[in-house]
Design an enzyme around this catalytic site. Structure first.
Site, PDB file in Angstrom:
ATOM      1  CD  GLN A   1      -2.992  -0.851   2.326  1.00  0.00           C
ATOM      2  OE1 GLN A   1      -3.909  -0.043   2.187  1.00  0.00           O
ATOM      3  NE2 GLN A   1      -2.827  -1.546   3.438  1.00  0.00           N
ATOM      4  CG  LEU A   2       4.237   3.758   2.675  1.00  0.00           C
ATOM      5  CD1 LEU A   2       3.380   5.020   2.677  1.00  0.00           C
ATOM      6  CD2 LEU A   2       4.974   3.590   4.005  1.00  0.00           C
TER       7      LEU A   2
ATOM      8  CB  ALA B   1       6.433  -4.885   7.261  1.00  0.00           C
ATOM      9  CE1 TYR B   2       4.464 -13.720   7.733  1.00  0.00           C
ATOM     10  CE2 TYR B   2       3.234 -12.570   9.445  1.00  0.00           C
ATOM     11  CZ  TYR B   2       3.440 -13.680   8.653  1.00  0.00           C
ATOM     12  OH  TYR B   2       2.595 -14.761   8.781  1.00  0.00           O
TER      13      TYR B   2
ATOM     14  CE1 TYR C   1       3.067  -6.140  11.589  1.00  0.00           C
ATOM     15  CE2 TYR C   1       1.491  -5.131  13.093  1.00  0.00           C
ATOM     16  CZ  TYR C   1       2.297  -5.055  11.982  1.00  0.00           C
ATOM     17  OH  TYR C   1       2.350  -3.891  11.253  1.00  0.00           O
TER      18      TYR C   1
ATOM     19  CB  THR D   1       2.765  -1.257  13.678  1.00  0.00           C
ATOM     20  OG1 THR D   1       1.406  -1.522  14.032  1.00  0.00           O
ATOM     21  CG2 THR D   1       3.651  -2.166  14.489  1.00  0.00           C
ATOM     22  CG  ASP D   2      -1.560   0.715  15.754  1.00  0.00           C
ATOM     23  OD1 ASP D   2      -1.126   0.320  14.657  1.00  0.00           O
ATOM     24  OD2 ASP D   2      -2.680   0.376  16.193  1.00  0.00           O
TER      25      ASP D   2
ATOM     26  CG  ASP E   1      14.995 -11.787   0.636  1.00  0.00           C
ATOM     27  OD1 ASP E   1      14.452 -11.129   1.552  1.00  0.00           O
ATOM     28  OD2 ASP E   1      15.290 -12.998   0.728  1.00  0.00           O
ATOM     29  CB  ILE E   2      15.081  -6.368   3.121  1.00  0.00           C
ATOM     30  CG1 ILE E   2      13.935  -7.042   3.891  1.00  0.00           C
ATOM     31  CG2 ILE E   2      14.562  -5.318   2.160  1.00  0.00           C
ATOM     32  CD1 ILE E   2      13.181  -6.100   4.823  1.00  0.00           C
TER      33      ILE E   2
END
Length: 290
Positions: free
Chosen positions: A11-12, A61-62, A126, A102-103, A37-38
């Site tokens: 998305q981002l 991110a996962y 997560y 993330t929150d 692949d990071i």
């Protein structure tokens, strides 16, 4: 300035791609996990060195919150080890790094918006693996920042807005949780913020005033409020009913409160953040045009 955007198909990353024409002085390299692949340091280093990368925006991110409970090894590999690789390569070539978090690093037991200085206590795999990724950047000596965000949606990929629209067209009634509160965030607004941070930091450290920031749209909503707004704005005739978290059990526990305080990022980078309903209307307008 050569910029690498990892996780470019999410998305981002997709929203950053849609904004590049507004930042013509920047040269972008967009790479998805199948291209770069990071978690493979040698591959990552080779690409960064050969293309003279000076900024990395890590959107990789996962993010499968429930699946992470059973796939903790994979989640940690991407969310921690991958970030450690990005930190290492950034140090090697003296590149800037913007890492998205993330929150979910908070336990959701607060009652006022979380500040960057508040203690973290993630309640699921997560959140725990994303916190480890944060620490990789925060404890490093590189010029890097972490931006925490929440409830991301866009016209791209899978997200709550697109799910609600799909279900709303198929059903007469939906039950949506009302006792989890946060702020929906339009990925385009976050993408613009990432690029604004870079634009306003030319010749200076992006981490000059701090390494940790919060960003979401303005305002507060429950998932129920969010769903109701989606149906009204999209003119979908589906009755949305409020339900409690206990009525919709999931493998991963969610924070009940994850509103973020954005004062720091607004002050340091002179950013104006849109109200969540205004941004939602813009996104739905784009989705309806598709």
């Amino acid at each position: 300035m050569n910029i690498l955007v990892t996780g470019a198909n999410g998305q981002l990353g997709s929203e950053i791609k849609s904004l590049v024409n507004d930042f013509s002085d920047l040269k972008f390299f967009f790479k998805g996990s199948s291209d770069l692949d990071i978690c493979n340091f040698l591959q990552l280093e080779k690409f960064v060195v050969e293309n003279k990368i000076k900024v990395i925006i890590n959107c990789a991110a996962y993010t499968a919150v429930d699946k992470a409970e059973g796939e903790n090894v994979i989640a940690q590999k991407v969310n921690e080890e991958g970030v450690l690789n990005l930190v290492k390569v950034s140090k090697t070539v003296n590149a800037k790094l913007i890492h998205i978090s993330t929150d979910y690093v908070f336990n959701g037991e607060a009652f006022i918006p979380y500040k960057e200085t508040d203690d973290v206590s993630p309640i699921g795999v997560y959140g725990k693996t994303k916190r480890l990724g944060e620490l990789a950047v925060l404890n490093s000596e590189i010029d890097g920042i972490v931006i925490r965000t929440s409830w991301l949606y866009s016209p791209y990929g899978n997200n709550f807005v697109k799910t609600m629209l799909r279900l709303g067209e198929d059903r007469d009634e939906l039950g949506v949780i009302f006792d989890q509160v946060g702020t929906p965030t339009y990925a385009r607004d976050l993408a613009l913020t990432c690029l604004t941070v870079l634009s306003k930091s030319k010749g200076q450290k992006i981490s000059g005033k701090g390494k940790l920031y919060h960003f979401s749209n303005e305002g507060v909503a429950s998932w129920y409020d969010f769903a109701k707004a989606i149906m009204v704005m999209a003119n979908v005739n589906c009755n949305v009913k409020p339900i409690e978290t206990k009525d919709y059990p999931t493998p991963a526990k969610r924070p009940h409160f994850s509103v973020l305080n954005k004062t720091k990022i607004k002050t340091d980078f002179e950013i104006e953040i849109p109200y969540w309903k205004d941004s939602l209307g813009e996104c739905i307008f784009k989705l309806k045009k598709k």
